[in-house]
Motif scaffolding. Sequence first.
Motif, mmCIF file in Angstrom:
data_model
loop_
_atom_site.group_PDB
_atom_site.id
_atom_site.type_symbol
_atom_site.label_atom_id
_atom_site.label_comp_id
_atom_site.label_asym_id
_atom_site.label_seq_id
_atom_site.Cartn_x
_atom_site.Cartn_y
_atom_site.Cartn_z
ATOM 1 N N PHE A 53 -4.300 8.394 22.205
ATOM 2 C CA PHE A 53 -3.771 9.725 22.492
ATOM 3 C C PHE A 53 -4.800 10.665 23.120
ATOM 4 N N GLY A 54 -6.008 10.204 23.297
ATOM 5 C CA GLY A 54 -7.019 11.041 23.913
ATOM 6 C C GLY A 54 -7.846 11.794 22.891
ATOM 7 N N GLU A 55 -8.939 12.368 23.359
ATOM 8 C CA GLU A 55 -9.848 13.079 22.475
ATOM 9 C C GLU A 55 -9.186 14.325 21.898
ATOM 10 N N GLY A 56 -9.551 14.620 20.641
ATOM 11 C CA GLY A 56 -9.078 15.838 20.003
ATOM 12 C C GLY A 56 -7.856 15.674 19.136
ATOM 13 N N ALA A 57 -7.173 14.518 19.194
ATOM 14 C CA ALA A 57 -5.952 14.343 18.407
ATOM 15 C C ALA A 57 -6.222 14.443 16.911
ATOM 16 N N PHE A 58 -7.454 14.159 16.511
ATOM 17 C CA PHE A 58 -7.815 14.165 15.088
ATOM 18 C C PHE A 58 -8.428 15.498 14.654
ATOM 19 N N TYR A 59 -8.706 16.403 15.602
ATOM 20 C CA TYR A 59 -9.494 17.602 15.303
ATOM 21 C C TYR A 59 -8.798 18.873 15.787
ATOM 22 N N GLN A 60 -7.556 19.034 15.398
ATOM 23 C CA GLN A 60 -6.779 20.167 15.874
ATOM 24 C C GLN A 60 -7.090 21.441 15.082
ATOM 25 N N ASN A 123 -10.560 18.994 23.544
ATOM 26 C CA ASN A 123 -10.920 17.718 24.170
ATOM 27 C C ASN A 123 -12.254 17.210 23.609
ATOM 28 N N ILE A 124 -12.250 16.871 22.313
ATOM 29 C CA ILE A 124 -13.463 16.451 21.623
ATOM 30 C C ILE A 124 -13.110 15.307 20.687
ATOM 31 N N ASN A 125 -14.128 14.642 20.160
ATOM 32 C CA ASN A 125 -13.851 13.473 19.311
ATOM 33 C C ASN A 125 -14.725 13.412 18.071
ATOM 34 N N ALA A 126 -15.191 14.551 17.585
ATOM 35 C CA ALA A 126 -15.977 14.564 16.343
ATOM 36 C C ALA A 126 -15.945 15.964 15.753
ATOM 37 N N TYR A 127 -15.988 16.030 14.420
ATOM 38 C CA TYR A 127 -16.060 17.329 13.753
ATOM 39 C C TYR A 127 -17.292 18.087 14.209
ATOM 40 N N LEU A 128 -18.364 17.350 14.452
ATOM 41 C CA LEU A 128 -19.610 17.994 14.850
ATOM 42 C C LEU A 128 -19.420 18.804 16.131
ATOM 43 N N GLU A 129 -18.592 18.281 17.049
ATOM 44 C CA GLU A 129 -18.329 19.001 18.295
ATOM 45 C C GLU A 129 -17.236 20.053 18.106
ATOM 46 N N ALA A 130 -16.275 19.746 17.243
ATOM 47 C CA ALA A 130 -15.148 20.662 17.051
ATOM 48 C C ALA A 130 -15.601 22.018 16.540
ATOM 49 N N GLU A 131 -16.647 22.021 15.716
ATOM 50 C CA GLU A 131 -17.089 23.278 15.124
ATOM 51 C C GLU A 131 -17.625 24.249 16.172
ATOM 52 N N ARG A 132 -18.148 23.726 17.273
ATOM 53 C CA ARG A 132 -18.660 24.602 18.325
ATOM 54 C C ARG A 132 -17.518 25.365 19.020
ATOM 55 N N PHE A 133 -16.315 24.840 18.881
ATOM 56 C CA PHE A 133 -15.173 25.379 19.591
ATOM 57 C C PHE A 133 -14.679 26.692 18.985
ATOM 58 N N ALA A 157 -8.128 22.211 8.990
ATOM 59 C CA ALA A 157 -9.238 21.535 8.326
ATOM 60 C C ALA A 157 -10.540 21.692 9.102
ATOM 61 N N THR A 158 -10.467 21.595 10.427
ATOM 62 C CA THR A 158 -11.680 21.720 11.237
ATOM 63 C C THR A 158 -12.266 23.116 11.143
ATOM 64 N N SER A 416 -4.203 19.560 7.587
ATOM 65 C CA SER A 416 -4.520 18.254 8.171
ATOM 66 C C SER A 416 -3.575 17.251 7.529
ATOM 67 N N PRO A 417 -2.487 16.914 8.205
ATOM 68 C CA PRO A 417 -1.493 16.027 7.600
ATOM 69 C C PRO A 417 -2.018 14.605 7.432
ATOM 70 N N ILE A 418 -1.334 13.847 6.577
ATOM 71 C CA ILE A 418 -1.612 12.411 6.490
ATOM 72 C C ILE A 418 -1.069 11.759 7.754
ATOM 73 N N ILE A 419 -1.893 10.989 8.422
ATOM 74 C CA ILE A 419 -1.502 10.340 9.678
ATOM 75 C C ILE A 419 -1.072 8.901 9.396
ATOM 76 N N VAL A 420 0.092 8.537 9.889
ATOM 77 C CA VAL A 420 0.585 7.166 9.776
ATOM 78 C C VAL A 420 0.426 6.525 11.146
#
Length: 753
Positions: A53-60, A123-133, A157-158, A416-420
Motif C-alpha cells: 500500500f505504500g509508505e505511511g500506511a502504518f503511521y497515520q 509518505n514515511i515508513n518508520a515512527y522515527l520519521e513520522a514524529e518529524r511530521f 498513536a504516532t 491505531s486499529p488492529i490490522i488484519v
Amino acid sequence: MLAHPAIVLVAWVVIAVLAGIVAARLPAVLRGGTDPIAGSPSEHVERELVRAFGEGAFYQYLLVLSSPDLSAGDPRFSVAARRLSGEVGRLAVVRSVETPWNSSRPELIGRSGHAALMVVTPNINAYLEAERFTAALRGAIAAARMPPEVTVEITGATAAVHAVDVASSADLVAAERIGLPITLVILLVVFGAPLAALLPILLAMVAVSVGFAGLYVLHAWTPVTVFAENVVSMIGLGVGVDYSLFVVNRFREERGRGRAPVEAAEAAVRTAGHSVLLSGATVAVGFLALFMVRASFLHTIALGGVFVVAAAVAASLTLLPALLVLAGPALHWPRRAVAAPASDPRRGRFWVSWAGVVMRRPWVALAFASVVLLVFVIPVTRLKSWNVGAAHLPAADEARRGYERLGKEFAYGWMSPIIVLIEAPAGRTLWDAASRPAVAALADRLARDPRSGAVIGLHQVLDVWDALQSTMGTEAAASADTAGPLARLPESLRGVARRVSSADGRVGMMVLMTPGPPEDPATMAYVRDLRSRRWAEPDAAGLSVQWGGFAAVLVDFDREIFGRLRWVVAGVVLTTFIVLAVVFRSLLIPLKATVLNTISVLAAYGFLVLLFQEGVGARLIGLHPPGGLNAFVVLMLFTILFGLSMDYEVFLLSRVREEYLISGDNTKAVALGLGNTAGIITSAALIMVSIFAAFGFTRLIPTREFGLGLAFAVALDATIIRGVLVPALMAVSGRWNWWLPGQRSTPRPPSGS
C-alpha cells in the motif's frame, strides 16, 4: 600523571569543550523508540503493508475537527475542513488525506454530528520519521486559518508517541532543576567546603556531556532515542557524583593522615579508584546486556550508558585527582585542613558500634532484614505489564485532548486499529471465487465479537464487487478473476479499493476499530487471542491471515522484553560474579553480593507494584495508578540497578578487605570497613536518591516509575542491604568469606594495592 596535573587539566578542558559543542546538537537528532521488534509478526505486517500500500500506511495521523455550535454538514464547517484538507495535502510528505467529503466514508463523522475525522497518511515508513511530521502538520493547520468555531486537534498513536518524547525531554530538564540543587546542598553538608562540594557536580556534568556527544556521533549509524538522553543524564549525574564523592573523601582522609597532596591523590586513586573502576565495569556490563534484546533503541541506550559511565570513571581517576592536587588549601575553605590520626576513635564510632551489634546477633539481624525484604519482594509475583498511551499524557497536551475528543465522538480504536493482513498464495488473488467467501466469513466472525468494534476494509469492497458481478455476467466475472481486479471496478470505487487491496489483488487489509485504545490491556489481550485462534475458512481457501497495528507492536515488545529478561539477568549475574571472584579472590563474597543485588532489584519491583499497580500510597504523591509496570522500565531497572547496587558493595567490601589484610580478623575488618565507609555510602545514597527521586515527581508515568524505582532501590541498598545484611552475613560466614579453592585462607593483597 599526577606529577603534571596542569597537563591533565588542560586535556580535560579540551575534551569537555569539544564534547559540549557536539552534545549541544543532540536534541535535533533525537527520535522515539517504538518501531516494531525486528523479525516479529507485527514487523512483518508493517513491511507487507508498505510493500502493498505504500509508505505511511502504518503511521497515520488523525485530525479531530469539532464544534459545539456547527454540525459537520454546516457549510462553514465543511468549507473550513476542505480548506484544511487542501493545506495538509500540499505538504510534500503527505500521500493522502481522507475526509468525510472526499472519501465517501460515513464513519468519519462523529456520533453527535458535530465532529469529523481527517486521516492523514504521510509518505514515511518508520515512527522515527513520522514524529518529524508533527511540526509540519501544525504549520498546515495554522495556514488554513480555521474559524474560531471549529477546533482542530492532532492525535493518533504516532502523534501520541511524539508527545511522549517531547514530555520526556521536558521532564528531564525539570528533574535536573530539582535534583542538582539538592545534590549541591548534600555535598556542602558532607564536605563543609564549597569547592569540594562543586567538584563532584562538575565531573558529573563533564561525564554527561561526553555521553551526550557519544550519542550524537551514534546517530550517523542508528537512530538515537529520547530515552537514551534521559538514561545518560540520570545515570551520568548519579555515578559521576558518586564516584567523585568516593575519591574526594579518600583524598581528604589521606590528607588527614599527613600525606602530601600528590601522595594523597595517588592513594585515593589506588584505593577508592579501584572500587570506582570495578563499579563502573559492573554498570557497563548491565548496559551491554541490553544487546540481548532485539530492540535497536535499547542498543543506543546501552552504548550511551557505557559512554557516560566510562567518562565518569575516567574523569574520577584522572581529572579529579589533578584538580585535588591543584586546589591545595582552597579545597577545604572556609575550614582549615587539620590532620587527624588515622586511628582517631571518634571516626565512624556509630557505624563501628552498629556493626558490632549486628555481628554479635547476626541471626536476629538476618531475620529482621528478611522480613522487611519479603514485604517488598512478594508483590513481584503479582506484577502486570502496562504501556503508556495518549491517556497518560499531561491533560493540556494536544494529543491527549484529541484522544479524549476521539473517545466521545468515535471509538478509541481509531488511535491505531488492529490490522488484519490477508494474503493469497502465488498465482491467485483475494478477488477470485475461492477467496471472496473466505474473506467474507472471516469478516463475519470478527464482526460478531464485540471486542472487534467496527470491522472496516476489504470485505466491504468485495461485497460491492459481488453485486457488480451479478450484473456483469459469468464471462465478465471470469475475466475479472484473471485480469487486474481493481481495473475492472468502476472509477468511483477504485480509490476505495486501493486503500484495502494491493494492485495485484494478492494482499488485502481489514481494520478493527476496537472499543479501547491500542495500549489497553483488553485490546492487547484480544491481539493475543486472535493470533492463537484457527480461522477455518481462510485456511481452507489457502489464505494467510496476520495481525498488526500498534497493539500488536506492543504485544511483541512485551513478549521480547519479558522473554529475554531471564537471559539478561543470567548474563549480568554470571559476569558480575566472575569479575568479583577474580577481584576479591573469593567465592562466597561474590555469591552473596550477586544474590543481595538481585534481591534488591526484586524489592524495587515490588515497591513499584505496590505503588503504581495497586495504588498503595499513590494518593500521597498525587499519582493515579496506571495498574502495572512498563516493560521497558522493568528491563532498565535491572540492568542499571544491578550495577549501581554493586557500587556500594564494592566500596564497602574493598575497605573490609583492606582491614582484613592488615589484621586477619574478620569481625574487626567488617566493623572498621563499615565504620570507614558507611558515612560516605549514606551521603552518596542521599545524593543518588535526590537525583532519581526528582525524576519520580515529573509528569510521565514511565519516568516516574523509573525514577522512584531507582531511588527506592538505592535507599534500600544503603540501609537494609549494606547496613544489616552484609555485616550479618560476613559474621555468619567468618573466615569462609575469603575462601577460594587452591588459595590459602588469608588472601593476598590485590595488585596495585
